[in-house]
Design an enzyme around this catalytic site. Structure first.
Site, short mmCIF file in Angstrom:
data_model
loop_
_atom_site.label_atom_id
_atom_site.label_comp_id
_atom_site.label_asym_id
_atom_site.label_seq_id
_atom_site.Cartn_x
_atom_site.Cartn_y
_atom_site.Cartn_z
N ASN A 204 0.79 5.82 66.64
CA ASN A 204 0.85 7.10 65.93
C ASN A 204 0.06 8.10 66.09
OD1 ASN A 204 -0.96 5.23 64.76
ND2 ASN A 204 -0.74 6.42 62.94
N ILE A 205 0.56 9.33 66.33
CA ILE A 205 -0.56 10.43 66.86
C ILE A 205 -0.11 11.53 65.68
CG2 ILE A 205 -0.98 12.10 68.51
CD1 ILE A 205 0.46 10.43 70.65
N GLU B 78 6.55 4.11 67.00
CA GLU B 78 7.80 4.06 67.77
C GLU B 78 8.24 4.83 68.50
OE1 GLU B 78 6.97 3.93 64.68
OE2 GLU B 78 7.91 2.00 63.42
ZN LIG Z 1 8.33 6.41 61.68
#
Ligand SMILES: [Zn+2]
Length: 130
Positions: A41-42, A54
């Site tokens: 995640n960013i 994802e």
């Molecule tokens: Zn998501």
């Protein structure tokens, strides 16, 4: 699932940029070409501009030349399980078959295995892709 996909997701989690939620997440896709593509995640200070692990992994898969998700593992630090959010379920479904397996992991390994059809039984579809 082979152990390598869990390990790849866990390793990818270390690249998370999550200063706001404090919840690093990692994802690893095995694509139809046999290769593993990973993401984290960013986040962004303008919160809606951040994104999940994802789609980072899906982006890596697409840019690597693959198109289909054979299986995908997701892990989140500090969370017992991290099922993909609603938006990510739709993103995964775009490149998966209904039976594509999603492995929900904790620090020890796979805790739960589900299919994208179980996670998103009535996802948005058209016949555009045939
Ligand atoms: Zn998501």
């Amino acid at each position: 699932m082979s152990h390598d996909l869990f390990e790849a997701a866990r390793d990818a989690m270390a690249f998370a940029h999550a200063p706001y939620s404090k919840f690093p997440v990692g994802a690893a896709i095995r694509a139809e070409d046999g290769k593993v593509y990973t993401g984290a995640n960013i986040e962004n200070i303008s919160y809606p501009q951040g994104w999940c692990a994802e789609p980072t992994a899906i982006s890596a898969m697409i840019m690597g030349g693959a198109k289909r998700i054979v299986e995908i593992a997701v892990i989140a630090e500090k969370l017992p399980l991290c099922p993909p959010c609603g938006g990510c379920r739709q993103k995964i479904a775009e490149f998966a078959s209904p039976a594509t397996r999603i492995y929900l992991c904790d620090e020890a390994g796979v805790k739960t295995t589900m299919t994208i059809d179980e996670l998103l039984p009535h996802g948005f579809k058209t016949d555009v892709l045939g």
